[in-house]
Design an enzyme around this catalytic site. Sequence first.
Site, short mmCIF file in Angstrom:
data_model
loop_
_atom_site.label_atom_id
_atom_site.label_comp_id
_atom_site.label_asym_id
_atom_site.label_seq_id
_atom_site.Cartn_x
_atom_site.Cartn_y
_atom_site.Cartn_z
N ASP A 24 -4.46 2.80 -0.85
CA ASP A 24 -4.13 1.60 -0.25
C ASP A 24 -4.73 0.40 -0.75
OD1 ASP A 24 -3.41 -0.70 1.59
OD2 ASP A 24 -4.59 0.18 3.36
N ASP A 220 1.43 -4.51 -1.83
CA ASP A 220 0.56 -3.52 -0.62
C ASP A 220 0.83 -2.38 -0.79
OD1 ASP A 220 -1.32 -2.60 1.10
OD2 ASP A 220 -0.63 -3.62 2.71
#
Length: 412
Positions: A24, A220
Amino acid sequence: LFCSYYTTRLFIGSPPQEFALIVDTGSTVTYVPCSSCEQCGKHQDPRFQPELSNTYQALKCNPSCNCDDDGKQCTYERRYAEQSSSSGVLAEDVISFGNESKLAPQRAVFGCENVETGDLYSQRADGIIGLGRGRLSIVDQLVDKSVISDSFSLCYGGMDVGGGAMVLGGISPPSDMVFTHSDPYRSPYYNIELKGLRVAGKPLKINPKVFDGRHGTVLDSGTTYAYLPEEAFVALKDSIMKEISVLRQIHGPDPNYNDICFAGAGREISELSKIFPTVDMVFSNGQSLTLSPENYLFRHTKVSGAYCFGIFQNGKDPTTLLGGIVVRNTLVTYDRENDKIGFWKTNCSELWKRLQVPGAPAPAPNSLHMNNTSNGSQNVPPVQPPNGLPTKHIPGRLTFRGYYQGILLNFL
């Protein structure tokens, strides 16, 4: 329905305890469930047991951290836009990435979870590895120790395939890698300077400022789909639909969502480019990245040969959020040292194999492999705009099933 993400294997402690963590770039803390956790879900690996590690050290309360109620230990808390959260204590221990990584074990600070809520509680993955910008980021910690240069790369596999590679440290960029400036002061997230879109080579009539609202255009890796401001989304959707007028529009796989789906495209992904147009993302420097149909479509789960748009309107929020779908089969280099992000189209599932061959084309030395799987969930929240904030992962509903099962690439 499937909640999709990519994970890598991380080992913590001495002797090492193994975890599968979501890769992430939108998070700055790495955390796993602690054996003392009061509210943690059942994940694929046992919880971390500090008492079994002879190198574990709690982070004592100090002026630079938030402290627990007793004023003894540093704590952390992270809340995400899709209403999940993680909180616990901060500790330091030895981390490593397994035998296939050339990165030697290092001491690092991580979070030992005491409470999980929402998707973090129900997901199969154990936790998150934070690659964002910040003092607690794994990248920042390894850079501070001078064991890697200030760069890393991710390569996500394609539709139905998954797999890929993660690289910690710098690589020798391929000669045809496309770069865009990434301003570290623009927002806390990794952003790019997107200025326009083309569909089938034709520019869309969109004000370039549309892509610069709030947090700008954010990459992201922990978000599944892509979310555009209203003006850009409507223009893109209308333009693509004009190009595929021969296909029949159908309802999505879940009646709770108003998905835009089409039947009659066939099962073969290699044939999609004959039916669906390419989409070019144009950057401020004039360079562009071409998105193939697999970079904006996901497979319909109930109708064979049908596909749905994996790009959604971001409500009234002006942030542009680009999740993993946009970079399938694309090596993305986060060159933090030079404030730029690079894109190179390649077969990410095969990249790991090529990295093992001496003299193979870029990137270069030290690598990490990933397999793919998915996290099943029957009660997934609707695909909502992420309120302009990159989330842990907007699980949405379905998408390519990514599961990065760890082999690290430590490119020095």
